[in-house]
Design an enzyme around this catalytic site. Structure first.
Site, PDB file in Angstrom:
ATOM      1  N   TYR A 137       0.726  -1.353  -0.150  1.00  0.00           N
ATOM      2  CA  TYR A 137       0.037  -0.071  -0.078  1.00  0.00           C
ATOM      3  C   TYR A 137       0.747   1.384   0.015  1.00  0.00           C
ATOM      4  CZ  TYR A 137      -4.598  -1.819   0.825  1.00  0.00           C
ATOM      5  OH  TYR A 137      -5.736  -2.691   0.827  1.00  0.00           O
TER       6      TYR A 137
ATOM      7  N   LYS B  19       3.668 -14.989   2.104  1.00  0.00           N
ATOM      8  CA  LYS B  19       3.756 -15.796   0.698  1.00  0.00           C
ATOM      9  C   LYS B  19       5.315 -16.170   0.812  1.00  0.00           C
ATOM     10  CE  LYS B  19       2.123 -17.648  -2.905  1.00  0.00           C
ATOM     11  NZ  LYS B  19       1.657 -18.720  -2.995  1.00  0.00           N
TER      12      LYS B  19
ATOM     13  N   ASP C 272      -2.454 -18.395   0.483  1.00  0.00           N
ATOM     14  CA  ASP C 272      -3.488 -19.077  -0.223  1.00  0.00           C
ATOM     15  C   ASP C 272      -4.036 -20.096   0.577  1.00  0.00           C
ATOM     16  OD1 ASP C 272      -0.686 -20.259  -0.347  1.00  0.00           O
ATOM     17  OD2 ASP C 272      -0.935 -21.081  -2.392  1.00  0.00           O
TER      18      ASP C 272
ATOM     19  N   ASP D 106      -6.002  -7.309   4.547  1.00  0.00           N
ATOM     20  CA  ASP D 106      -7.107  -6.687   3.578  1.00  0.00           C
ATOM     21  C   ASP D 106      -8.052  -7.694   2.993  1.00  0.00           C
ATOM     22  OD1 ASP D 106      -8.785  -4.555   2.271  1.00  0.00           O
ATOM     23  OD2 ASP D 106      -7.705  -5.140   0.424  1.00  0.00           O
TER      24      ASP D 106
ATOM     25  N   ASP E 197     -11.857  -9.640   5.123  1.00  0.00           N
ATOM     26  CA  ASP E 197     -13.107  -9.465   4.586  1.00  0.00           C
ATOM     27  C   ASP E 197     -13.725 -10.977   4.574  1.00  0.00           C
ATOM     28  OD1 ASP E 197     -13.024  -6.985   3.764  1.00  0.00           O
ATOM     29  OD2 ASP E 197     -13.828  -7.130   1.930  1.00  0.00           O
TER      30      ASP E 197
HETATM   31  C1  IPM Z   1     -10.228  -1.730   4.252  1.00  0.00           C
HETATM   32  C2  IPM Z   1     -10.885  -1.109   2.951  1.00  0.00           C
HETATM   33  C3  IPM Z   1      -9.593  -0.137   2.739  1.00  0.00           C
HETATM   34  C4  IPM Z   1      -8.000  -0.763   2.290  1.00  0.00           C
HETATM   35  C5  IPM Z   1      -9.871   0.583   1.317  1.00  0.00           C
HETATM   36  C6  IPM Z   1     -11.154   1.495   1.250  1.00  0.00           C
HETATM   37  C7  IPM Z   1      -8.658   1.565   1.204  1.00  0.00           C
HETATM   38  O1  IPM Z   1     -10.840  -2.206   2.067  1.00  0.00           O
HETATM   39  O2  IPM Z   1     -10.056  -0.947   5.303  1.00  0.00           O
HETATM   40  O3  IPM Z   1     -10.116  -2.821   4.378  1.00  0.00           O
HETATM   41  O4  IPM Z   1      -7.984  -1.359   1.370  1.00  0.00           O
HETATM   42  O5  IPM Z   1      -7.352  -1.020   3.556  1.00  0.00           O
HETATM   43 MG    MG Z   2     -10.876  -3.957   2.869  1.00  0.00          MG
END
Ligand code: IPM
Ligand code: MG
Length: 368
Positions: free
Chosen positions: A148, A198, A230, A254, A258
């Protein structure tokens, strides 16, 4: 008797942001106000703009005043940023830059994303009951480094057309400090850290693995294992109960956070904390959901759970944090649901009503 000396005023900067941000933040502030009315803890709230709303008012996603406010706060509460209106902007003029800017400028290197299943929501998950029953894991994501933020990055012209490039680098210091956060948190949990990388392909991951293994020696009571990313993605849906603390870099975190969120049924339920040496920011894991903004249907529970994290990590108020968490669980047990988690036989409630119900429960918890 209460004296002024044990009244602590905590300065909270509120950044409602875009989409459903303002609606869900209002409910979390409501819950904090109930805490203040029923304890010695006192809060002052100051509001700032960030994201699409700041682009609209000032042409930039993170105004200097907002950053200053946050730098002078005891904690920041953020709703969500993101608005499709700005999707075609260059990256420095997108709402998401507010988030990345805050993380970088406030030095918020440690992102904590717990994924815990509320028993009453077990049917909301797309996974089988036996697989997810009792999951309680914490993703510790490095938040100010990795792909990032590493340089160089950009889009350049080449004889073969344009070339977009990013760099993934981690140095020892960055890995050490995030690893320490993960191990310390593991000490208060089930004492297991799974470091995800990785290392079979990436040099940055090879250093990551070496440094994490080194840090682990300072925590002999915590079990450490390593997984390739993975494999971890696969294990999360195969057998998520094996995980306690997942320690990983920015991009893998990230993605895996999710995935972990969805195990619990709704991303609308999950809080997060982003911590640094001096500052801290709390926000729901979900985004701004512009499609449902302003309709009063958004789920405020992730943001309310985020202020519970604020009480725990920034203000060391474990009892109040637990009061909020238990109140969320009770309201769900009583069958109240927002649209995203609605089930047959439950009562559908609005964002505001959900906030009121939790606030009322918190009041009762604190007074019994
Ligand atoms: C998160 C989001 C952010 C990230 C985006 C919105 C920049 O997906 O906080 O997980 O990628 O970190
Ligand atoms: Mg995210």
């Amino acid at each position: 008797m209460k004296t002024s000396s044990n009244i602590k005023v905590k300065k909270i900067v509120v950044l409602p942001g875009d989409g459903i941000g303002p609606e869900v933040v209002a409910e979390a502030v409501k819950v904090l106000s109930v805490i203040a009315e029923n304890s010695d803890l006192k809060f002052s709230f100051e509001e700032g703009i960030a994201g699409g709303v700041a682009l609209e008012q000032q042409g930039i996603p993170l105004p200097e005043e907002t950053l200053k406010l946050c730098q002078q706060s005891d904690a920041v509460l953020l709703g969500a940023v993101g608005d499709p209106r700005w999707d075609n902007n260059p990256s420095h003029l997108r709402p998401e830059m507010a988030l990345l800017g805050l993380r970088e400028k406030l030095g918020l290197f440690a992102n904590l994303r717990p994924a815990k299943l509320y028993p009453s929501l077990i049917d909301a998950s797309t996974l089988k009951k036996e697989v997810i029953e009792g999951i309680d894991l914490l993703v510790v994501r490095e938040l100010t480094g990795g792909i990032y933020f590493s340089q160089p990055k950009g889009i350049k012209k080449t004889p073969n057309g344009e070339c977009g490039f990013n760099t993934l680098s981690y140095n020892t210091f960055e890995i050490e400090r995030i690893a320490k956060v993960a191990f310390q948190l593991a000490l208060k949990r089930r004492r297991k850290v799974t470091s995800v990388d990785k290392a079979n392909v990436l040099e940055s991951s090879q250093l990551w693995r070496k440094v994490v293994t080194q840090v682990a020696k300072e925590y002999p009571t915590v079990e450490l294992n390593h997984l390739y990313v993975d494999n971890c993605a696969m294990q999360l849906v195969r057998n998520p109960k094996q995980f306690d603390v997942i320690l990983t870099g920015n991009l893998f975190g990230d993605i895996l956070s999710d995935e972990a969120a969805m195990l619990t049924g709704s991303i609308g339920m999950l809080p997060s904390a982003s911590l640094g040496e001096k500052h801290a920011m709390y926000e729901p894991v979900h985004g701004s959901a512009p499609d449902i903004a302003g309709l009063g249907v958004a789920n405020p529970l992730a943001t309310i759970a985020s202020v519970a994290m604020m009480l725990r990590y920034s203000f060391e108020q474990v009892k109040q944090a637990e009061a909020i968490e238990n109140s969320i669980a009770s309201v769900l047990e009583q069958g109240y649901r927002t649209k995203d988690i609605m089930q047959e036989g439950c009562h559908l409630v609005s964002t505001q009503t959900m906030g009121n119900l939790v606030a009322e429960q918190v009041k009762q918890h604190l007074n019994t």
